[in-house]
Every structure is written in C-alpha cells, then in structure tokens.
Design a protein around this motif. Structure first.
Motif, PDB file in Angstrom:
ATOM      1  N   ARG A 277       6.750   9.544   7.612  1.00  0.00           N
ATOM      2  CA  ARG A 277       5.405   9.435   7.035  1.00  0.00           C
ATOM      3  C   ARG A 277       4.737   8.115   7.403  1.00  0.00           C
ATOM      4  O   ARG A 277       3.523   8.067   7.653  1.00  0.00           O
ATOM      5  N   ALA A 278       5.523   7.055   7.433  1.00  0.00           N
ATOM      6  CA  ALA A 278       4.961   5.760   7.810  1.00  0.00           C
ATOM      7  C   ALA A 278       4.515   5.770   9.263  1.00  0.00           C
ATOM      8  O   ALA A 278       3.454   5.223   9.605  1.00  0.00           O
ATOM      9  N   ARG A 279       5.298   6.393  10.138  1.00  0.00           N
ATOM     10  CA  ARG A 279       4.909   6.510  11.549  1.00  0.00           C
ATOM     11  C   ARG A 279       3.575   7.236  11.671  1.00  0.00           C
ATOM     12  O   ARG A 279       2.681   6.808  12.400  1.00  0.00           O
ATOM     13  N   GLU A 280       3.453   8.337  10.943  1.00  0.00           N
ATOM     14  CA  GLU A 280       2.204   9.097  10.993  1.00  0.00           C
ATOM     15  C   GLU A 280       1.021   8.285  10.485  1.00  0.00           C
ATOM     16  O   GLU A 280      -0.123   8.519  10.882  1.00  0.00           O
ATOM     17  N   ALA A 281       1.287   7.311   9.607  1.00  0.00           N
ATOM     18  CA  ALA A 281       0.231   6.459   9.069  1.00  0.00           C
ATOM     19  C   ALA A 281      -0.045   5.249   9.960  1.00  0.00           C
ATOM     20  O   ALA A 281      -0.879   4.410   9.627  1.00  0.00           O
ATOM     21  N   GLY A 282       0.652   5.159  11.095  1.00  0.00           N
ATOM     22  CA  GLY A 282       0.413   4.077  12.034  1.00  0.00           C
ATOM     23  C   GLY A 282       1.177   2.802  11.753  1.00  0.00           C
ATOM     24  O   GLY A 282       0.843   1.739  12.276  1.00  0.00           O
ATOM     25  N   VAL A 283       2.236   2.885  10.955  1.00  0.00           N
ATOM     26  CA  VAL A 283       3.028   1.713  10.595  1.00  0.00           C
ATOM     27  C   VAL A 283       4.125   1.484  11.632  1.00  0.00           C
ATOM     28  O   VAL A 283       4.719   2.441  12.140  1.00  0.00           O
ATOM     29  N   ASP A 284       4.402   0.224  11.925  1.00  0.00           N
ATOM     30  CA  ASP A 284       5.506  -0.156  12.821  1.00  0.00           C
ATOM     31  C   ASP A 284       6.812  -0.025  12.028  1.00  0.00           C
ATOM     32  O   ASP A 284       7.055  -0.781  11.088  1.00  0.00           O
ATOM     33  N   VAL A 285       7.664   0.937  12.407  1.00  0.00           N
ATOM     34  CA  VAL A 285       8.869   1.239  11.635  1.00  0.00           C
ATOM     35  C   VAL A 285      10.103   1.191  12.535  1.00  0.00           C
ATOM     36  O   VAL A 285      10.087   1.686  13.653  1.00  0.00           O
ATOM     37  N   THR A 286      11.165   0.604  12.022  1.00  0.00           N
ATOM     38  CA  THR A 286      12.489   0.715  12.633  1.00  0.00           C
ATOM     39  C   THR A 286      13.389   1.452  11.653  1.00  0.00           C
ATOM     40  O   THR A 286      13.440   1.099  10.475  1.00  0.00           O
ATOM     41  N   LEU A 287      14.056   2.494  12.141  1.00  0.00           N
ATOM     42  CA  LEU A 287      14.994   3.259  11.325  1.00  0.00           C
ATOM     43  C   LEU A 287      16.400   3.050  11.866  1.00  0.00           C
ATOM     44  O   LEU A 287      16.656   3.262  13.044  1.00  0.00           O
ATOM     45  N   ASP A 288      17.312   2.643  10.991  1.00  0.00           N
ATOM     46  CA  ASP A 288      18.699   2.406  11.377  1.00  0.00           C
ATOM     47  C   ASP A 288      19.588   3.280  10.489  1.00  0.00           C
ATOM     48  O   ASP A 288      19.582   3.123   9.262  1.00  0.00           O
TER      49      ASP A 288
END
Length: 363
Positions: A277-288
């Motif tokens: 959801r954060a990606r879709e909102a344009g947020v820079d996200v790292t998932l580990d």
C-alpha cells in the motif's frame, strides 16, 4: 517467579522433544535450542494472559535478558518532553543522527528494560545514538497517550538541536505501530523524521490476515490473546480504526519506510501489505523478510543467526538513512541480502542487496 519459569522451560522442553520426534524441526533452520525458546515464549504468553497488567510488567522488567550488547554501550537515563528515556551510545558514535526507539508489548507492557538488548544492538549496528522512551501504557492510559508521548520526545530532540532529518523513528511490534502512527502525525503537521523503521509491526489490531492463523504453529502468543490485548489498548475505539490500525491509514507523503517481518510470524502479512500500500502511495519502502523467523526476529538475535542478520540489516539501513539526512536526502538506502532464502526487496519491485550480517511480549 523463578520456579514458574523453570516449570515453563521444562514443559517447553517436553513439547520440543515430542514435536521434533514426531515431525522434525518446526522450521528448517531451527535448532533444538531455538525451538525450545520459541515454545517457552508461547507458553509464557498464554500463562500470563489472565494476569493483571501491573503484574505482567513487573515480571517482565525483573527478568534477566541477554546483555552482551548492553555492556558495550554507554547507557544514560534522561527525560524527553516529560517522558522517561534511556540513551544507548555506541563507541565512536556518529556526530549527528539519533534513533528514537519505541518498544513493543501490545501497548500494555514492555519498557526500556525489556528492550535494552535490541536498543543496544541497533546502536552498535548503526553507529548512532539510540534513545528509547517509556511511554505511558494502556489500559490506564489509552490512545492517544502513547502518540502524545512519542511526539513530545521527538519535539524535545528537535529542541535540543537535532533537525527532523537527523532523527529516525524505530520500533518493534506495538512500537512499530507507534513509530508509523507518529510519522503519520508528523506528516500531517508538516515535519517528519528522516525515516521510520518498523520491526514486525502490529498494523491491524483485528488480526484478520491469513498469516495470523497460518503461522500459529511457528510463532509465540496466540491470535485470540492478541485480539484480547488489542481490546485492552483500544477501549471503545473500533479495532479497525486507522488511528489504531495504521494499515488502513492514508500513506501518501510519508518519508522512507523500512519494514522487517519474519516469514514464520503471524504479523507477516500485515507488514507485506503495508509495503504494497505504501508503494502504491508513492512512498520509498524497503521490505526485509527474515527467513524462518517468528515475531520480532531482532529481539531473538542471541538465539538465531537470522535474527542477528536482521539487526545488522537494520543497522546498515539506519546508518545510510541518517547519513543521507545530514547530506544528500534524495538517495535511497539499500539493505538486506539476496540468496539463501532471505528476502530483502524494495516495495517498488526492485531487489535490494547489501549488508547483512527473549522477550515474552507478543507485540
């Protein structure tokens, strides 16, 4: 207390021996000792469910926790905005940059005592000073008391000369929830921390994701107990209210997020869904994603190498994030590793690779 713990360890030992004889390790990388620890934590959680919360807090605070990392940092008591705090300063700490750490414990228990080890480990791995706060706890103090305390601590750091871009928020479980909720509140008033690091974040208090059931055999705590604790925190507020369950919040405009979950924990799906959801909102996200790890892998770093790897990944991210905050804010920090089953990926779709390396509370 000691007799009770000895009894629970004994019962967990029998559980572990019986289950491994019947079907082998619960997860491929679990040693007998690590599985024993997880089964003890599960029994401990269930046994304490009916205790008064002051008794739970006193019991957890009185325990002995791993302290190898704690002995390597300088710990100093402080007060930030009226909130009790403890600093962990590593040798040769970076001149600028600080991590504001928010402990887990379902918003009902937990403290800078129960989380001293993970705070120290993050300080050592990141090279940054880490300050944890003892925010007010429910049910005596329900929402928004915890958010108010986190914001007061953040504002105190700014008043002491730390620019918002030199502050990282971090937290595990309920503390991961609080770190995200705090960043959302800061966004809405136009002043955010440089980044927010969410470790096994508790994002949906309804416990409705598939992993809450799928990973029940490999996690400590229980889904039913988690929901009970959520109600103890929420009071009259619905559990799906975005103020309490930030998975449902508006995410656009947020600063960078680092989300770390274990693939054997019940909160796995919540973290992965937040990343989407954060990606879709344009947020820079790292998932580990930590391979074979139950809830809160870094808290178990003393007992499993993947938990220790998780701490090093978090430290690398925080180091890069805070150095960018003091320098070039547009760059993105990479973290995690590729291969051997561990997953560290940008929620934007690209793989990230780079540096890699017992608490009875459920969230």
């Amino acid at each position: 207390m000691m007799l009770r713990l000895v009894k629970l360890f004994g019962l967990a030992l029998l559980d572990t021996a019986s289950e491994r004889a019947r079907r082998g390790p619960a997860r491929p990388t679990w040693s007998f000792g690590f599985e024993w620890v997880v089964r003890f934590l599960r029994r401990d959680f269930i046994d304490m469910l009916d205790w008064p919360y002051p008794k739970v807090r006193a019991d957890l605070d009185a325990r002995r926790y791993p302290d190898k990392a704690v002995r390597r940092v300088q710990r100093t008591r402080d007060t930030l905005g009226g909130v009790p705090a403890v600093w962990c300063e590593p040798p040769r700490a970076a001149a600028r940059g600080v991590v504001l750490y928010l402990h887990g414990g379902s918003y009902l228990f937990g403290s800078t005592k129960t989380h001293a080890d993970v705070m120290a480990r993050l300080a050592l791995a990141s090279g940054a000073r880490v300050v944890g706060i003892d925010y007010r706890l429910a049910p005596e103090h329900r929402y928004p008391a915890q958010l108010e305390d986190a914001l007061a601590a953040f504002d105190a750091l700014v008043e002491r000369g730390h620019a918002p871009g030199e502050i990282a928020l971090a937290g595990d479980s309920a503390g991961g929830n609080l770190a995200l909720v705090t960043q959302l509140a800061l966004r809405d008033r136009g002043q955010q921390a440089r980044c927010a690091v969410l470790i096994s974040p508790w994002l949906d208090l309804t416990a409705s994701s598939a992993s809450t059931r799928e990973n029940d055999p490999t996690d400590y705590g229980t889904r039913e107990g988690l929901v009970r604790q959520a109600r103890g925190f929420a009071g009259a507020i619905p559990l799906d209210d975005p103020r309490l369950s930030p998975l449902h919040a508006r995410l656009d405009g947020l600063g960078a997020l680092f989300i770390q979950v274990g693939d054997a924990e019940r909160l796995r799906d919540e973290g992965q869904e937040l990343a989407r959801r954060a990606r879709e909102a344009g947020v820079d996200v790292t998932l580990d994603v930590l391979r074979d790890m139950p809830h809160n892998g870094p808290v178990l770093a003393e007992y499993h190498p993947e938990g220790a790897r998780g701490v090093e990944t978090l430290g690398s991210y925080l180091r890069a994030c805070l150095s960018e905050g003091a320098g070039a804010p547009g760059q993105r920090a990479s973290s995690g590793r590729s291969g051997d089953g561990a997953s560290a990926s940008r929620a934007g779709g690209a793989d990230a690779s780079g540096a890699g390396g017992a608490d009875a509370s459920d969230t």
